[in-house]
Design a protein around this motif. Structure first.
Motif, PDB file in Angstrom:
ATOM      1  N   TYR A  75       0.796  -1.219   0.000  1.00  0.00           N
ATOM      2  CA  TYR A  75       0.000   0.000   0.000  1.00  0.00           C
ATOM      3  C   TYR A  75       0.836   1.279   0.000  1.00  0.00           C
ATOM      4  O   TYR A  75       0.290   2.370   0.116  1.00  0.00           O
ATOM      5  CB  TYR A  75      -0.947   0.012   1.200  1.00  0.00           C
ATOM      6  N   ASP A  76       2.132   1.142  -0.136  1.00  0.00           N
ATOM      7  CA  ASP A  76       3.004   2.319  -0.152  1.00  0.00           C
ATOM      8  C   ASP A  76       3.778   2.406  -1.467  1.00  0.00           C
ATOM      9  O   ASP A  76       4.938   2.819  -1.503  1.00  0.00           O
ATOM     10  CB  ASP A  76       3.976   2.283   1.036  1.00  0.00           C
ATOM     11  N   SER A 122       4.014   6.930   7.903  1.00  0.00           N
ATOM     12  CA  SER A 122       2.931   5.949   7.848  1.00  0.00           C
ATOM     13  C   SER A 122       3.391   4.703   8.579  1.00  0.00           C
ATOM     14  O   SER A 122       4.469   4.166   8.296  1.00  0.00           O
ATOM     15  CB  SER A 122       2.584   5.604   6.399  1.00  0.00           C
ATOM     16  N   TYR A 309      -3.765   6.531  -3.524  1.00  0.00           N
ATOM     17  CA  TYR A 309      -2.797   5.440  -3.595  1.00  0.00           C
ATOM     18  C   TYR A 309      -1.458   5.916  -4.158  1.00  0.00           C
ATOM     19  O   TYR A 309      -0.405   5.408  -3.771  1.00  0.00           O
ATOM     20  CB  TYR A 309      -3.399   4.350  -4.483  1.00  0.00           C
ATOM     21  N   LYS A 313      -0.891   8.419   0.154  1.00  0.00           N
ATOM     22  CA  LYS A 313      -2.099   7.967   0.859  1.00  0.00           C
ATOM     23  C   LYS A 313      -2.836   9.148   1.496  1.00  0.00           C
ATOM     24  O   LYS A 313      -3.528   8.996   2.503  1.00  0.00           O
ATOM     25  CB  LYS A 313      -1.765   6.918   1.924  1.00  0.00           C
ATOM     26  N   TRP A 353      -7.950   4.005   4.990  1.00  0.00           N
ATOM     27  CA  TRP A 353      -7.365   5.283   4.579  1.00  0.00           C
ATOM     28  C   TRP A 353      -7.810   5.658   3.178  1.00  0.00           C
ATOM     29  O   TRP A 353      -7.725   6.816   2.784  1.00  0.00           O
ATOM     30  CB  TRP A 353      -5.841   5.263   4.684  1.00  0.00           C
ATOM     31  N   ASN A 354      -8.335   4.679   2.431  1.00  0.00           N
ATOM     32  CA  ASN A 354      -8.815   4.916   1.072  1.00  0.00           C
ATOM     33  C   ASN A 354     -10.339   4.959   0.999  1.00  0.00           C
ATOM     34  O   ASN A 354     -10.910   4.899  -0.086  1.00  0.00           O
ATOM     35  CB  ASN A 354      -8.271   3.815   0.148  1.00  0.00           C
TER      36      ASN A 354
END
Length: 521
Positions: A75-76, A122, A309, A313, A353-354
């Protein structure tokens, strides 16, 4: 009570309070000078002061793509953009019963963003295959206390149910007389449901859509036009639509079709596109007729280059872009636009977070709220047949509870692969009339393609007579349908000579890590 959403804040030291979120299943310490906002408790809790914002997200993982491994590692991906992101720390370790990924980075300050929080940390934590957390810190200054914050973070036994305690209402802004009349006709409380159609040749060329309308005994009052930053305001296209007595849902997407878009939101917020948007706003004003401006739709999907994304984020950057463009239109005294905010029904990635709610730009900036959910069928591995009610019953219930704005389905369709498409359409027409807040529904009459040009999702509703007849019968109950119907076979378009699919700027590049190529159009 068992289902209460209980939070507790209590003194911990001369410098910190301890916050306990029982529904979220965690506790942590935060500085005394920070305010706590749990109004989106189901999504996140925010701790903030003038310089720093801490966002905490409690996720429940599934056994599909959203695994503990994916949560920590996938996710990063924005960090691969070394041009815009200066990575300070990127480490994996275990502590206090958690597997942890800590990423620390910064970017340059953005010219148009006041008090820009350009320093980030994060922290992703997974406790097991079910429970995961993200702590996202943003600050105007370099962050130095992330390890103290992490050391204070502990899991709690979950108790109660998190809720959403926000309600969103539109703020009126000046509209010209024609747009006011359009808004009243199409989007007032008593307006009936009307239908729109995306046909890839329209609004430049209406030949095929006119034949289709004759087959369906229905005149679609709304069509979709997609565009990227590769072109200016499509004045000729919108004039052609207006001459054909149609309004346009103009889907302006802030990316370039065949260029690297890794910096696009940063570039917009640095003012590099101000001339473009000022000229665009002036052209919209000159056009003068009503436009549904759907800016950066499906922003919670990783198939969109403007999604969070790809940008730390940080959904606040998306909202800043929306407000910046809106403010340019306001400065140019544009009064013929209704602003449509349109997330996808499923957020990808599925981390909180999305969540779509993180991307809401504010009541002053949204006139209409759009919903979008597709039945992708079974062509692509991992996708499944989704009935209309399975998509839109929960979506409509949630949106009608949260938003006072009129609701539309900005685009939707069903695949032909994996089930009975005419039966899906019939159930859709049986169901959709129950959504009394819904004012417009737009069928996306085209196909998705893979990188080799093969059809992955056949979404057309006119591939055979059974589909057309089902759609014709369903439309008969709605405005813009004539009182007398005709035999659809007399005007049925020749499917062997169908207008070729036009490559449009809706096509986006899906990231390599994507688990979904539904939107690779």
């Amino acid at each position: 009570m068992p289902n209460e959403d209980l939070k507790k804040s209590e003194p911990y030291s001369p410098w910190y309070n301890r916050y306990s979120d029982f529904a979220g299943g965690y506790t942590l310490c935060y500085p005394l000078n920070m305010k706590v906002d749990a109004s989106l408790s189901e999504v996140r809790t925010v701790f903030s002061n003038a310089e720093t914002q801490i966002e905490v997200y409690a996720d429940r993982l599934d056994q599909g793509s959203n695994t503990a491994s994916a949560y920590l590692h996938d996710y990063d991906q924005f960090a691969n953009n070394k041009q815009d992101h200066n990575i300070v720390t990127d480490s994996y370790f275990s502590s206090n019963g958690f597997d942890i990924h800590l990423l620390k980075w910064s970017r340059h300050k953005l010219a148009t963003v006041p008090n820009d929080k350009n320093n980030y940390v994060s922290i992703e934590l997974t406790k097991n295959s079910i429970d995961a957390y993200t702590i996202l810190i943003k600050s105007t200054d370099p962050i130095t206390n992330e390890m103290q914050l992490l050391a204070s973070f502990q899991a709690l036994p979950k108790k109660g149910v998190a809720g959403i305690y926000q309600h969103y209402s539109p703020t009126k802004h000046p509209l010209n007389d024609e747009t006011t009349a359009f808004q009243k006709k199409f989007f007032s409380e008593n307006s009936p449901l009307r239908w729109g159609m995306y046909e890839p040749n329209a609004p430049e060329d209406f030949d095929y859509l006119t034949h289709l309308e004759a087959s369906l005994d229905y005149t679609f009052p709304i069509v979709i036009r997609y565009q990227s930053l590769d072109e200016n305001f499509p004045a000729a296209s919108l004039k052609n639509a207006y001459d054909h007595k149609k309004f346009v849902e103009l889907s302006l997407q802030t990316f370039h079709y065949k260029q690297n878009n890794q910096s696009i939101l940063y570039d917009i917020l640095d003012g590099r596109y101000d001339d473009y948007f000022n000229n665009y706003a002036q052209d919209v004003k000159t056009f003068g007729h009503p436009i549904l401006l759907r800016l950066d739709n499906e922003m919670n999907g990783l198939w969109c280059p403007y999604a969070g994304y790809f940008f730390s984020k940080d959904s606040d950057l998306f909202k800043a872009v929306w407000r910046h463009i809106y403010d340019i239109f306001t400065a140019n005294q544009v009064t013929n636009v209704l602003w449509v905010w349109n997330p996808n029904d499923e957020s990808m990635p599925r981390a909180k977070w999305n969540s779509f709610l993180n991307y809401y730009p504010g009541n002053d900036y949204v006139d209409i709220v759009g919903m979008t959910g597709y039945n992708p069928g079974t062509t692509v591995a991992g996708e499944k047949w989704r009935e209309f009610a399975d998509i839109y019953d929960p979506l409509y219930a949630k949106y009608s509870r949260l938003f006072d704005q009129p609701l539309i389905i900005g685009e939707f369709a069903s695949s032909s692969v994996g089930g009975d498409k005419p039966a899906w359409m019939q159930k859709m027409f049986d169901q959709i009339g129950k959504y009394d807040r819904l004012k417009v529904a737009i069928w996306w009459n085209h196909c998705d393609f893979d990188a080799d040009g093969n059809i992955t999702h056949p979404y057309r509703m006119d591939d055979n007579l059974a589909e057309i007849e089902t759609f014709r019968q369903g439309l008969a109950a709605y405005p813009e349908a004539p009182a007398e119907t005709t035999d659809p076979t007399k005007t049925l378009p020749n499917t062997a000579q169908k207008a070729p699919a036009k490559v449009s700027t809706k096509t986006t590049t899906t990231p390599e890590k994507s688990v979904k190529n539904q939107k690779n159009r």
